[in-house]
Every structure is written in structure tokens, then in C-alpha cells.
Design a protein around this motif. Sequence first.
Motif, PDB file in Angstrom:
ATOM      1  N   ARG A 251      41.373  29.393  51.373  1.00 51.30           N
ATOM      2  CA  ARG A 251      40.223  29.849  51.970  1.00 51.30           C
ATOM      3  C   ARG A 251      40.125  31.314  51.819  1.00 51.30           C
ATOM      4  N   ASP A 252      38.821  31.734  51.547  1.00 49.87           N
ATOM      5  CA  ASP A 252      38.501  33.103  51.563  1.00 49.87           C
ATOM      6  C   ASP A 252      39.206  33.992  50.718  1.00 49.87           C
ATOM      7  N   LEU A 253      39.161  33.282  49.289  1.00 53.44           N
ATOM      8  CA  LEU A 253      39.853  34.033  48.136  1.00 53.44           C
ATOM      9  C   LEU A 253      38.950  35.159  47.670  1.00 53.44           C
ATOM     10  N   ASP A 254      37.786  34.666  47.592  1.00 51.11           N
ATOM     11  CA  ASP A 254      36.712  35.552  47.204  1.00 51.11           C
ATOM     12  C   ASP A 254      36.745  36.992  47.974  1.00 51.11           C
ATOM     13  N   GLN A 255      37.091  37.084  49.179  1.00 48.83           N
ATOM     14  CA  GLN A 255      37.278  38.190  50.108  1.00 48.83           C
ATOM     15  C   GLN A 255      38.419  39.029  49.771  1.00 48.83           C
ATOM     16  N   LEU A 256      39.657  38.276  49.422  1.00 46.81           N
ATOM     17  CA  LEU A 256      40.736  38.930  49.008  1.00 46.81           C
ATOM     18  C   LEU A 256      40.675  39.742  47.590  1.00 46.81           C
ATOM     19  N   ILE A 257      39.838  39.104  46.822  1.00 47.30           N
ATOM     20  CA  ILE A 257      39.799  39.648  45.414  1.00 47.30           C
ATOM     21  C   ILE A 257      38.671  40.564  45.291  1.00 47.30           C
ATOM     22  N   ARG A 258      37.671  40.580  46.099  1.00 49.56           N
ATOM     23  CA  ARG A 258      36.489  41.354  45.794  1.00 49.56           C
ATOM     24  C   ARG A 258      36.977  43.076  46.105  1.00 49.56           C
ATOM     25  N   PRO A 259      37.529  43.425  47.139  1.00 50.02           N
ATOM     26  CA  PRO A 259      37.873  44.889  47.007  1.00 50.02           C
ATOM     27  C   PRO A 259      38.762  45.467  45.816  1.00 50.02           C
ATOM     28  N   LYS A 260      39.262  44.708  45.128  1.00 51.32           N
ATOM     29  CA  LYS A 260      40.182  45.119  44.053  1.00 51.32           C
ATOM     30  C   LYS A 260      39.224  45.265  42.687  1.00 51.32           C
TER      31      LYS A 260
ATOM     32  N   ASN B 216      29.555  39.405  34.944  1.00 49.19           N
ATOM     33  CA  ASN B 216      30.657  38.706  34.828  1.00 49.19           C
ATOM     34  C   ASN B 216      31.282  38.573  36.163  1.00 49.19           C
ATOM     35  N   MET B 217      31.341  39.940  36.949  1.00 51.74           N
ATOM     36  CA  MET B 217      31.934  39.855  38.240  1.00 51.74           C
ATOM     37  C   MET B 217      31.331  39.369  39.134  1.00 51.74           C
ATOM     38  N   ASP B 218      30.029  38.931  39.371  1.00 55.57           N
ATOM     39  CA  ASP B 218      29.581  38.448  40.126  1.00 55.57           C
ATOM     40  C   ASP B 218      29.245  36.844  39.964  1.00 55.57           C
ATOM     41  N   SER B 219      29.111  36.397  38.843  1.00 54.58           N
ATOM     42  CA  SER B 219      29.474  35.152  38.695  1.00 54.58           C
ATOM     43  C   SER B 219      30.647  34.538  39.056  1.00 54.58           C
ATOM     44  N   PHE B 220      31.995  35.312  38.644  1.00 53.39           N
ATOM     45  CA  PHE B 220      33.167  34.829  39.295  1.00 53.39           C
ATOM     46  C   PHE B 220      33.329  34.797  40.778  1.00 53.39           C
ATOM     47  N   LEU B 221      32.936  35.969  41.235  1.00 50.44           N
ATOM     48  CA  LEU B 221      33.270  35.831  42.659  1.00 50.44           C
ATOM     49  C   LEU B 221      32.387  34.724  43.437  1.00 50.44           C
TER      50      LEU B 221
ATOM     51  N   ASN C 262      44.122  29.720  36.973  1.00 53.70           N
ATOM     52  CA  ASN C 262      44.945  30.544  36.781  1.00 53.70           C
ATOM     53  C   ASN C 262      44.496  31.655  36.704  1.00 53.70           C
ATOM     54  N   GLN C 263      43.073  32.225  36.502  1.00 54.31           N
ATOM     55  CA  GLN C 263      42.492  33.524  36.470  1.00 54.31           C
ATOM     56  C   GLN C 263      42.389  33.953  38.092  1.00 54.31           C
ATOM     57  N   VAL C 264      42.251  32.937  39.037  1.00 57.42           N
ATOM     58  CA  VAL C 264      42.269  33.251  40.364  1.00 57.42           C
ATOM     59  C   VAL C 264      43.562  33.781  40.844  1.00 57.42           C
ATOM     60  N   LEU C 265      44.525  33.166  40.422  1.00 54.79           N
ATOM     61  CA  LEU C 265      45.808  33.488  40.903  1.00 54.79           C
ATOM     62  C   LEU C 265      46.259  34.824  40.168  1.00 54.79           C
ATOM     63  N   SER C 266      45.731  35.122  38.872  1.00 60.63           N
ATOM     64  CA  SER C 266      46.254  36.212  38.521  1.00 60.63           C
ATOM     65  C   SER C 266      45.345  37.532  39.145  1.00 60.63           C
ATOM     66  N   CYS C 267      44.037  37.121  39.800  1.00 64.92           N
ATOM     67  CA  CYS C 267      43.585  38.165  40.417  1.00 64.92           C
ATOM     68  C   CYS C 267      44.182  38.718  41.691  1.00 64.92           C
ATOM     69  N   LEU C 268      44.917  37.606  42.371  1.00 65.71           N
ATOM     70  CA  LEU C 268      45.541  37.558  43.404  1.00 65.71           C
ATOM     71  C   LEU C 268      46.832  38.666  43.584  1.00 65.71           C
ATOM     72  N   VAL C 269      47.581  38.624  42.136  1.00 66.17           N
ATOM     73  CA  VAL C 269      48.687  39.400  42.203  1.00 66.17           C
ATOM     74  C   VAL C 269      48.365  40.696  41.589  1.00 66.17           C
TER      75      VAL C 269
END
Length: 349
Positions: free
Chosen positions: A162-171, A141-146, A123-130
Motif C-alpha cells: 500500500r501507499d507506494l506512490d506516497q513513498l516514492i513521490r518525495p524522491k 513521464n513522472m505523473d503517468s508513473f506515479l 522491478n521499476q517500482v522496487l528500484s524507486c524504493l531503494v
Amino acid sequence: MFEAVGGKDSGSPRVLLVEAFYGGSHKQLIDLLKKNIPSCSVFTLPSKKWHWRARTAALYFSQTIPTCPSYRVLFSSSVLNLCELVALRPDLAHLKKVLYFHENQLVYPVRKDQDRDFQYGYNQVLSCLVSDVVVFNSHFNMDSFLSSIRSFMKKIPDHRPRDLDQLIRPKCVVLSFPVQFPDVSREHDKNPELFFNTLLKLKERQLNFQLSVLGETFTNVPEIFVSSRHQLDSHILNWGFLPSKDQYLQVLCDADVVVSTSKHEFFGVAMLEAVHCGCFPLCPKALVYPEIFPAHYLYSTPEQLCKQLQEFCKRPDIARRHVVTVDTSLYSWASLEPRFQTLLSTERP
């Protein structure tokens, strides 16, 4: 709970503050924002039954947040499934969506990895994506999550994203939790065994010390608390929850040393409060602590912790004379307010 806050201007509400777990640090942050950010509407749920809040709060809020054309920004903690909320309420999807991580579920400690419920981290990953901006209270906290997203998604048996961390990191940005100074906190994750076993060693060596164990008392209290309270009775000054913040602060001001034995910490408000009150901190050389505390306040092994406490018992003047080299003002609301104001402005990154 709903509360409309006029803030510093009298216009229609512009910022929507949503907190699915309104307690502890989550409550403190929401209260600070609604007090200091202009034109807020606040929607919260009590800090009970965390797992159910994470599962179902989005549906509840979708029915209780009224339609309001003046909303421009939505701020929530990562307890809320933001993806579900904006899917159920398309009128909220166009807002600038800010997600704040007090902790993350990808590395949150569990006794056994198979005990980890996949859904909470997912759920947290999905929340990051939107979200438009993903805010963490520390670099740890950030580094351990990503860094955990890729291995976490490998739990999916096939057709993995795939590559979800790359989609989230810039945000992602890091913005420390704002501690209110000087108005100066679960159980297996705090490693009480190490803490009490160390103190029992000091007692066996007939060293002189006094002990305050502060915090809420929960229903399931580990046995180590019960047995240690009995064995250390002659050394105990305070035990358990104190009825007022003033009393809590007084205990911190009277203490010489504050010890953390945590196996889990994404920020550490209580340690900073104690340091602000003059305590010498001893923290694990792990988690968020090296990010905040210089090396001379960190220990790597239980033996190092015991040795340092033994020295303080023999020479308490060392701790009492020491001026802690941690600038707690960096973590105060006064220092951090401008960044929160910018975060909750209508400008998108």
C-alpha cells in the motif's frame, strides 16, 4: 563494457555510471555524463535483447563492478533492477543512488493489457524504493508513473503493498533529457497507420508534397510501411536509416514540416532536433507534447492533422516563413549541465 574516465580531476572514481541498455538516448546520456562529470567509472551492456537486460543485468553487474571504496554516487537508468544490484552488492547500498527514467513500464503501450509483463513495471517500482533520487525526463513521464502505481499493484491477487506512490513521490524530480544541439529515431507505438493514411489522403487530393521517413529499419516491419512506400513512391525523397548524422541533419534542415503521430512518447528527442533545424512541428495533443509545444502546434484528431497538412501543401510558404516558438536551448546540455552536476554530487536530497 567497462571504462574508467578521469574527468576533470585525477582522483579515484567517485561516480559509478551503470547502463544496462547502452544504445539510443540511454547511450547519449551516459556518454555526455562520462565526458563532463569528474571521476566516473562506466559499466554498460549492449542495447540488445531489452527484456533480458531488464531481467538479468543486475546479476551481471554484481559480478563485474569491482569493489571500490572511493565510489560515492551510483547512476543508472530504470532498465536496471537497482534493488537486485544493491542486494547482491551491499557495498553499493550506501552510495547516493540516482535512478533515471527515459520511459516507464507502467504505461508503456502494449497491444493488449494482458500482454504486459508485470515483472518489468514491478522491478521499476522496487528500484524507486531503494533509490535516493528518482529522475524523470518529463512531467508526463513522472505523473503517468506515479498515478499508475496503485492500479498496477491491484494485479497482485492478495496481500497487496500500500501507499507506494506516497513513498516514492518525495524522491522524484524532473530533469529533461539533454539534447546535443545542433549535432542534430519499435514500431506499433508510433502509429504509422495514421501518418501514412493521412499522406495517402493528400495524394488522392492531388496535393504536392515530398516525404522523408527516417529511422532505423527493424526486423519486423509493419505492413503499412511496405504498402505505403509503394503507393507514395513518387513523393519520397528519403526512406530509412541514413548512414551519418550530418546527412540526417541535412534532411531536417531541408524539410518544412515534421509530424509525430506517436501513441507513446515520454520526451521526443527527434521532434526537438527537427524543430531546432527549422521544421514546423505537428504533434498529438497528448502524452509529453503539450508540456513542450504550444497549443498551435498540437492536433486533437486525424482530421485536424490532415487539414493542417493540406494547407501547408497549398501554401508551403506558411511553414517556411514561420519562426517556431519553442526554445530548444532549454533542452540543451549547456542549459541542463549544472543540474546534472548537482544531481551527481555527493550531497543527498
